[in-house]
Design a protein around this motif. Structure first.
Motif, mmCIF file in Angstrom:
data_model
loop_
_atom_site.group_PDB
_atom_site.id
_atom_site.type_symbol
_atom_site.label_atom_id
_atom_site.label_comp_id
_atom_site.label_asym_id
_atom_site.label_seq_id
_atom_site.Cartn_x
_atom_site.Cartn_y
_atom_site.Cartn_z
ATOM 1 N N ASP A 225 0.466 -1.370 0.340
ATOM 2 C CA ASP A 225 0.161 -0.088 0.151
ATOM 3 C C ASP A 225 1.131 1.124 0.182
ATOM 4 N N TYR B 167 15.898 9.152 7.326
ATOM 5 C CA TYR B 167 15.277 7.514 7.739
ATOM 6 C C TYR B 167 15.431 7.288 8.895
ATOM 7 N N TYR C 191 12.071 5.881 10.992
ATOM 8 C CA TYR C 191 11.900 4.372 12.115
ATOM 9 C C TYR C 191 12.430 4.729 13.351
ATOM 10 N N SER D 53 17.052 -2.272 5.694
ATOM 11 C CA SER D 53 18.139 -0.846 5.792
ATOM 12 C C SER D 53 18.275 -1.054 7.343
HETATM 13 C C1 LIG Z 1 9.709 -6.191 0.007
HETATM 14 C C2 LIG Z 1 9.824 -4.423 0.908
HETATM 15 C C3 LIG Z 1 8.477 -4.607 0.388
HETATM 16 C C4 LIG Z 1 7.936 -3.142 1.202
HETATM 17 N N1 LIG Z 1 6.453 -2.436 1.120
HETATM 18 C C5 LIG Z 1 5.914 -1.879 1.208
HETATM 19 C C6 LIG Z 1 4.487 -0.943 0.800
HETATM 20 O O1 LIG Z 1 3.640 -1.745 0.356
HETATM 21 N N2 LIG Z 1 4.160 -0.072 1.016
HETATM 22 C C7 LIG Z 1 5.320 1.155 1.728
HETATM 23 O O2 LIG Z 1 5.221 2.878 2.018
HETATM 24 N N3 LIG Z 1 6.436 1.243 1.858
HETATM 25 C C8 LIG Z 1 6.397 -0.800 1.670
HETATM 26 N N4 LIG Z 1 8.090 -0.773 1.673
HETATM 27 C C9 LIG Z 1 9.043 0.066 2.482
HETATM 28 C C10 LIG Z 1 9.545 0.292 3.309
HETATM 29 O O3 LIG Z 1 8.866 0.345 4.649
HETATM 30 C C11 LIG Z 1 10.802 1.329 3.708
HETATM 31 O O4 LIG Z 1 10.073 2.900 3.911
HETATM 32 C C12 LIG Z 1 11.990 1.303 2.788
HETATM 33 O O5 LIG Z 1 12.313 0.010 2.266
HETATM 34 C C13 LIG Z 1 12.999 2.233 3.209
HETATM 35 O O6 LIG Z 1 13.529 1.473 4.118
HETATM 36 P P1 LIG Z 1 14.716 0.591 3.808
HETATM 37 O O7 LIG Z 1 15.467 1.167 3.386
HETATM 38 O O8 LIG Z 1 14.967 0.280 5.304
HETATM 39 O O9 LIG Z 1 14.446 -0.525 3.693
HETATM 40 C C14 LIG Z 1 9.129 -1.900 1.322
HETATM 41 C C15 LIG Z 1 9.750 -2.204 1.510
HETATM 42 C C16 LIG Z 1 9.953 -3.693 0.879
HETATM 43 C C17 LIG Z 1 11.715 -3.718 1.277
#
Ligand SMILES: Cc1cc2nc3c(=O)[nH]c(=O)nc-3n(C[C@H](O)[C@H](O)[C@H](O)COP(=O)(O)O)c2cc1C
Ligand SMILES: Cc1cc2nc3c(=O)[nH]c(=O)nc-3n(C[C@H](O)[C@H](O)[C@H](O)COP(=O)(O)O)c2cc1C
Lengths: 457, 457
Positions: free
Chosen positions: A57, A151, A155, A226
């Motif tokens: 979503d 970030y 988080y 991350s």
């Molecule tokens: C497999 C996967 C699925 C995700 N699904 C969604 C989603 O449905 N909606 C959304 O807003 N963010 C989604 N995200 C985003 C994460 O919540 C996060 O904001 C984004 O991955 C950046 O953070 P990160 O660097 O920790 O991955 C998803 C991330 C990953 C890796």
């Protein structure tokens, strides 16, 4: 102990995960907003004994119209709101888990706690919450902001958000509602817990105005790669929806996240790591390949460039058939690096890169016979890279029905997958920890200590 | 022109509207959170050809535990979240409207616009939004605040909130999704409207990521009796859920609200004023009275005092059988005045006052034969006091089923109520104005002017 088995989820985003899914000949004419389509998809997942159907979503369109004219050539525009859709789908399914994404960035924990608790009651214990932080500026602009917070802020807020939601889910003890019509006592007051959370982001008094749910607490899914995302998963999640392309990467991720759990006193078995897997089965390898190619050919170059632009910035000034340059406007997302790795590893042109992600968007892609796909799953499952998979059908419902009809029986033959649901709730089927009620336990311990103390006097 | 007919809604809060509803012998053992109960209630409403089933809501418990020990003697504790519940109920009904309350005080318009649009799609055009402002401090404390904001702030925010939501519902034109698989064009870009709202409370870019809904826009219901509440209703509502006890009060309210509509260029017929009506039918007057009395006797004095305390402050220091004093701690709510008027008019004791509001909570109460109840409705309907009624069954589902089986046929015999649904959508059944798409109309006017201009050249 029961044999360890593969967990399966299905991502039922719109008409399928592939960029050109909506152009598939079988795609429903009503597009993303046809309810019978989703009924058919979740019922197929249930027929296939999947643990859960999963709805990604965004709180806004999350696809840049860059280069201009790309957006109207995609189906990344409209969709059902997940909590309402899953509540409806709960009425036409009985066992499959129903997992909705809800952002912690522009929501209030009280609303989120209520909605998922309500879905858990409606579905008889099948609700799951995919906890995400909203990363795009496009979503920020729908909520009084110009840009997404950084970030750490996102988080930090997410961690506190989850804590508040879990606290609210402990507002009522399980057996508190005696509803004694004669005496007029509706609930036992000692079984009501007022949260009174006072934190940097949230001050939430409680109690939640929803009773303790059939699962105790809806399943928590985390999707974020991350350092901060992994820590949040290790601390609180029952399931991780991960993205990895190679066995080595998946193993490293698996080891890292499970390794972080000890810090929180958690059993690594209680977090199921389920990478995305775009599985494209065919009766023969050629048939599978042909099916996939038919979709690939429907990727408009404008849309391919836009898919890259969402992570790397607009590359339309470069030669489509030249090498992938250092990205001009790389966005804050762990997937940007995954894409660059893919390009470097394969020495890909821009066109080759967008075609390589048009399907799985950075997730693993396996095209082949049911045995090929089962082999691919088995390898990761047995080599500490995955506890299960979040299946990403390139198109729906056909792409899922193929997995249900061809791959699931193969997994069952190998003893890798259930032949009947183990339980009634998503928690039971996933085999994660039952939800504890920390406040009820503390109260009962104190009551017992008091009773023992007075007995000893 | 079609004959003017009475509109009917039913409030399906929990186990019934009466304070002691949960102690009724037929009340389901599972209490407020039993899904089959709500299935039965909405199906009864649909069998009775009701326009809509209506869910009140609070974002927190809204009942003071004052005097202490009262709350656990009520069922004012847990409930389903309305949007999730109504989405589920949409799957087991086909025609009845589904109206959920959502507060403008602690929500974001983007979320609310999405959820109601999604419900409208799920239900095939049967969604309605009851726009309220959250008045209790108990709710404020779940959202980072100590106290609810004052009237003006709440209503100012509410007015802008509704404006943003309606704007977001105009993000997409009706026929914009061509989904042409061959050319690869999913939607016509000129049919997408970006809201770009910049106001004092909200800055919301849009577009909404939900397509234009079957009704164009979900029905807007307003419940609020103050000057600000009436103005909001006159400006934007399709239905008003009002509270009045006497014909004169109802007429004054009716005239006032309809009178305000001209200012907004609206036809008074396009706003249906539906006061709450607690209707208790019996085959004889005695039977009806006995049914009601049986519930009245189950009102615990502690709960009766608490019901008053919510509006007038804690009166437990006074003699229950003495006169109602000047309230020590009167709360900011139009109903406080209604209660005082009731007490003064009838010269009531504290006990008599709480018993007189234990049922209808300030709404009109009619106990009698089906003919008595039909008479009571007809009087208000024909004397410019009401366009219909929001039926408040003292207990559920029995109290509603009685109305459906006894009163509805009587109304039909008199030609006052439909014998079949007129349309598929709630708007059609209510007979309110179809939703316009102001932005689409402006665009089409401009396009036509341009075409005429170039033809004239
Ligand atoms: C497999 C996967 C699925 C995700 N699904 C969604 C989603 O449905 N909606 C959304 O807003 N963010 C989604 N995200 C985003 C994460 O919540 C996060 O904001 C984004 O991955 C950046 O953070 P990160 O660097 O920790 O991955 C998803 C991330 C990953 C890796
Ligand atoms: C008939 C009626 C029904 C209402 N239903 C709700 C409700 O379900 N939830 C809620 O938070 N407020 C509800 N309200 C409260 C109003 O939105 C408003 O905050 C309150 O009535 C005080 O404003 P007023 O003086 O304009 O009526 C209702 C009010 C009325 C008159």
């Amino acid at each position: 102990m029961a044999k360890r088995r593969i967990r399966l989820g299905v991502s039922m985003i719109g008409l399928g995960y592939h960029l050109a899914a909506w152009r598939h000949p079988d795609a429903p004419a009503g597009g993303n907003m046809e309810l019978p389509h989703f009924v058919r998809v979740t019922q197929a997942a249930e027929r296939g004994l999947f643990d859960m159907a999963f709805l990604a979503d965004g709180v806004g369109i999350r696809f840049h119209d860059e280069p201009k004219g790309a957006l109207c050539r995609t189906s990344k525009n409209v969709q059902f709101e997940p909590l309402t859709l899953l509540s409806a789908l709960a009425m036409v399914t009985r066992r499959v888990g129903l997992v909705a994404t809800a952002s912690t960035t522009y929501n209030e924990p009280y609303h989120v706690a209520r909605k998922f608790a309500s879905l858990d009651h409606i579905s008889g214990g099948r609700a799951g919450w995919n906890v995400v932080t909203s990363v795009t500026d496009m979503e920020a602009r729908n909520f009084n902001r110009d840009k997404a917070p950084g970030y750490d802020v996102r988080y930090d807020r997410a961690a506190e958000f989850v804590e508040v939601v879990r606290g609210l889910w402990e507002s009522w003890e399980d057996d508190v509602f005696v509803r004694d019509k004669e005496s007029g006592i509706n609930y036992r007051p000692e079984g009501l817990h007022v949260l009174d959370h006072q934190g940097p982001h949230f001050q939430v008094k409680g109690p939640l105005n929803v009773a303790r749910t059939p699962q105790g607490a809806p399943v928590i899914v985390q999707a974020g790669a991350s350092d901060q995302g992994r820590e949040l998963a290790a601390a609180t999640a029952d399931v991780v929806y991960a993205a990895a392309q190679t066995l080595a990467d998946a193993q490293a991720y698996y080891r890292d996240v499970k390794g972080r759990m000890a810090r929180y006193g958690r059993d690594p078995d209680h977090l199921k790591i389920m990478p995305g897997l775009m599985a494209v089965p065919g009766r023969t390898r050629q048939e599978a390949q042909d099916r996939y190619e038919a979709l690939q050919q429907r990727v408009d170059p404008l849309v391919g460039l836009a898919a890259l632009a969402n992570y790397l910035g607009d590359l339309s000034g470069y030669d489509l058939d030249g090498p992938v340059p250092e990205p001009p406007n790389r966005r804050m997302h762990s997937r940007a690096q995954i894409f660059l790795d893919i390009a470097r590893r394969g020495n890909l042109t821009i066109r080759q890169l967008y075609l390589s992600i048009a399907g799985g968007n950075g997730h693993r892609l396996v095209i082949g016979t049911p045995a090929d796909i089962a082999d691919a799953m088995e390898e990761w499952f047995h080599q500490d890279a995955a506890d299960g998979f979040n299946i990403l059908p390139p198109w729906l419902p056909g792409g899922l029905e193929d997995v249900v009809d061809m791959v699931v029986p193969e997994l069952q033959r190998r003893g890798l997958f259930r032949t009947a649901y183990e339980g009634m709730t998503l928690r039971e089927n996933l085999g994660v920890a039952p939800a504890t009620h920390r406040r009820a336990e503390a109260r009962k311990r104190a009551a017992m200590a008091a009773a023992l103390g007075s007995a000893a006097q």
